[in-house]
Write a protein that holds these residues in place. Structure first.
Motif, PDB file in Angstrom:
ATOM      1  N   PHE A  60      -0.975  -8.065 -12.538  1.00 46.09           N
ATOM      2  CA  PHE A  60      -2.043  -7.215 -12.699  1.00 46.09           C
ATOM      3  C   PHE A  60      -2.702  -7.482 -13.947  1.00 46.09           C
ATOM      4  O   PHE A  60      -2.220  -7.831 -14.773  1.00 46.09           O
ATOM      5  CB  PHE A  60      -1.765  -5.808 -12.773  1.00 46.09           C
ATOM      6  CG  PHE A  60      -1.252  -5.388 -11.206  1.00 46.09           C
ATOM      7  CD1 PHE A  60       0.328  -5.273 -10.915  1.00 46.09           C
ATOM      8  CD2 PHE A  60      -1.923  -4.706 -10.250  1.00 46.09           C
ATOM      9  CE1 PHE A  60       0.824  -5.137  -9.439  1.00 46.09           C
ATOM     10  CE2 PHE A  60      -1.430  -4.607  -8.962  1.00 46.09           C
ATOM     11  CZ  PHE A  60       0.142  -4.542  -8.805  1.00 46.09           C
ATOM     12  N   SER A  64      -6.623  -3.114 -13.059  1.00 47.36           N
ATOM     13  CA  SER A  64      -5.578  -2.756 -11.796  1.00 47.36           C
ATOM     14  C   SER A  64      -5.921  -3.811 -10.654  1.00 47.36           C
ATOM     15  O   SER A  64      -5.816  -3.503  -9.545  1.00 47.36           O
ATOM     16  CB  SER A  64      -5.784  -1.264 -11.344  1.00 47.36           C
ATOM     17  OG  SER A  64      -5.257  -0.308 -12.327  1.00 47.36           O
ATOM     18  N   GLU A 118      -7.038  -2.936  -5.153  1.00 42.69           N
ATOM     19  CA  GLU A 118      -6.491  -2.823  -3.708  1.00 42.69           C
ATOM     20  C   GLU A 118      -7.319  -2.598  -2.517  1.00 42.69           C
ATOM     21  O   GLU A 118      -6.978  -2.955  -1.576  1.00 42.69           O
ATOM     22  CB  GLU A 118      -5.725  -1.479  -4.098  1.00 42.69           C
ATOM     23  CG  GLU A 118      -4.913  -0.860  -2.833  1.00 42.69           C
ATOM     24  CD  GLU A 118      -4.161   0.213  -3.293  1.00 42.69           C
ATOM     25  OE1 GLU A 118      -3.222   0.799  -2.421  1.00 42.69           O
ATOM     26  OE2 GLU A 118      -4.165   0.981  -4.227  1.00 42.69           O
ATOM     27  N   PHE A 146       0.894  -2.315  -5.308  1.00 40.55           N
ATOM     28  CA  PHE A 146      -0.386  -1.349  -6.086  1.00 40.55           C
ATOM     29  C   PHE A 146       0.351   0.010  -6.067  1.00 40.55           C
ATOM     30  O   PHE A 146      -0.097   0.752  -7.114  1.00 40.55           O
ATOM     31  CB  PHE A 146      -1.414  -1.475  -5.195  1.00 40.55           C
ATOM     32  CG  PHE A 146      -2.606  -2.485  -5.500  1.00 40.55           C
ATOM     33  CD1 PHE A 146      -3.235  -2.471  -6.580  1.00 40.55           C
ATOM     34  CD2 PHE A 146      -2.434  -3.491  -4.463  1.00 40.55           C
ATOM     35  CE1 PHE A 146      -3.952  -3.655  -6.799  1.00 40.55           C
ATOM     36  CE2 PHE A 146      -3.419  -4.913  -4.904  1.00 40.55           C
ATOM     37  CZ  PHE A 146      -4.020  -4.645  -6.061  1.00 40.55           C
ATOM     38  N   ARG A 149       2.841   0.301  -9.061  1.00 38.28           N
ATOM     39  CA  ARG A 149       2.129   0.069 -10.296  1.00 38.28           C
ATOM     40  C   ARG A 149       1.681   1.427 -10.568  1.00 38.28           C
ATOM     41  O   ARG A 149       1.753   2.182 -11.709  1.00 38.28           O
ATOM     42  CB  ARG A 149       1.034  -0.795 -10.367  1.00 38.28           C
ATOM     43  CG  ARG A 149       0.452  -1.155 -11.765  1.00 38.28           C
ATOM     44  CD  ARG A 149      -0.622  -2.347 -11.585  1.00 38.28           C
ATOM     45  NE  ARG A 149      -0.870  -2.479 -13.048  1.00 38.28           N
ATOM     46  CZ  ARG A 149      -2.132  -1.876 -13.679  1.00 38.28           C
ATOM     47  NH1 ARG A 149      -2.795  -1.080 -13.117  1.00 38.28           N
ATOM     48  NH2 ARG A 149      -2.338  -2.342 -14.898  1.00 38.28           N
ATOM     49  N   ARG A 150       0.982   2.283  -9.734  1.00 35.51           N
ATOM     50  CA  ARG A 150       0.515   3.355  -9.896  1.00 35.51           C
ATOM     51  C   ARG A 150       1.660   4.700 -10.130  1.00 35.51           C
ATOM     52  O   ARG A 150       1.416   5.144 -11.171  1.00 35.51           O
ATOM     53  CB  ARG A 150       0.020   4.059  -8.438  1.00 35.51           C
ATOM     54  CG  ARG A 150      -1.651   3.752  -8.402  1.00 35.51           C
ATOM     55  CD  ARG A 150      -2.135   4.528  -7.185  1.00 35.51           C
ATOM     56  NE  ARG A 150      -1.762   4.258  -6.051  1.00 35.51           N
ATOM     57  CZ  ARG A 150      -2.052   3.360  -4.987  1.00 35.51           C
ATOM     58  NH1 ARG A 150      -2.811   2.443  -5.537  1.00 35.51           N
ATOM     59  NH2 ARG A 150      -1.248   3.528  -4.075  1.00 35.51           N
TER      60      ARG A 150
END
Length: 167
Positions: A60, A64, A118, A146, A149-150
């Motif tokens: 990333f 993002s 995303e 994704f 990662r969040r």
């Protein structure tokens, strides 16, 4: 895993990196890791024992977006998109070294690559480029990344350390 590459070093050198303890299971040579997997193929419903390991780097940027590369026209699955990766080599010291090597090789090639948000991955389109993934599973792994990662970023904002590697 975040790697740091020293451009003054020959390309045969592995990038240096540090890892979070949650990744310690992959600090083994590929052959050693494979030897730890179950070897029971007597049951007709069990899977065959894996003989090689493929790795991928979910990379990333600060916006993002995830790094995607396009396969060459002469490669299998020509012009399709995926994350940088490939197979572990027998002389890779560990599986994590394989990931670092593949990322360096793949990102350093004269390949068409793109940073995708995303929403762009979901839509299959980045700017004016249609993104068709090598497999549905590849796309799902990217979408899952994704989400992970969040979760990690929310934990970091709350002062909790997540299971990611740092360089």
């Amino acid at each position: 895993m975040i790697s740091t590459v020293d451009p003054s070093q020959p390309s045969t050198q592995y990038p240096t990196f540090t890892i979070d303890p949650s990744l310690s299971a992959f600090q083994l040579p590929p052959k050693t890791y494979l030897s730890t997997l179950p070897n029971d193929i007597s049951n007709s419903t069990s899977l065959l024992t894996p003989r090689f390991i493929a790795v991928g780097a979910l990379t990333f940027d600060s916006h993002s977006r995830i790094l995607l590369i396009q396969r060459a026209s002469t490669d299998s699955m020509p012009h399709l998109w995926e994350i940088p990766g490939g197979g572990c080599d027998e002389d890779d010291p560990t599986i994590l070294h394989s990931v670092a090597r593949e990322l360096e090789e793949e990102a350093g090639l004269r390949a068409r690559h793109v940073w995708a948000a995303e929403e762009e991955v979901r839509a299959g389109r980045v700017g004016g480029v249609d993104i068709k993934f090598t497999t549905a599973e590849q796309k799902q792994v990217i979408l899952d990344a994704f989400q992970v990662r969040r979760t990690i970023l929310r934990g970091s904002a709350a002062g909790v350390e997540g299971g990611i590697a740092t360089g």
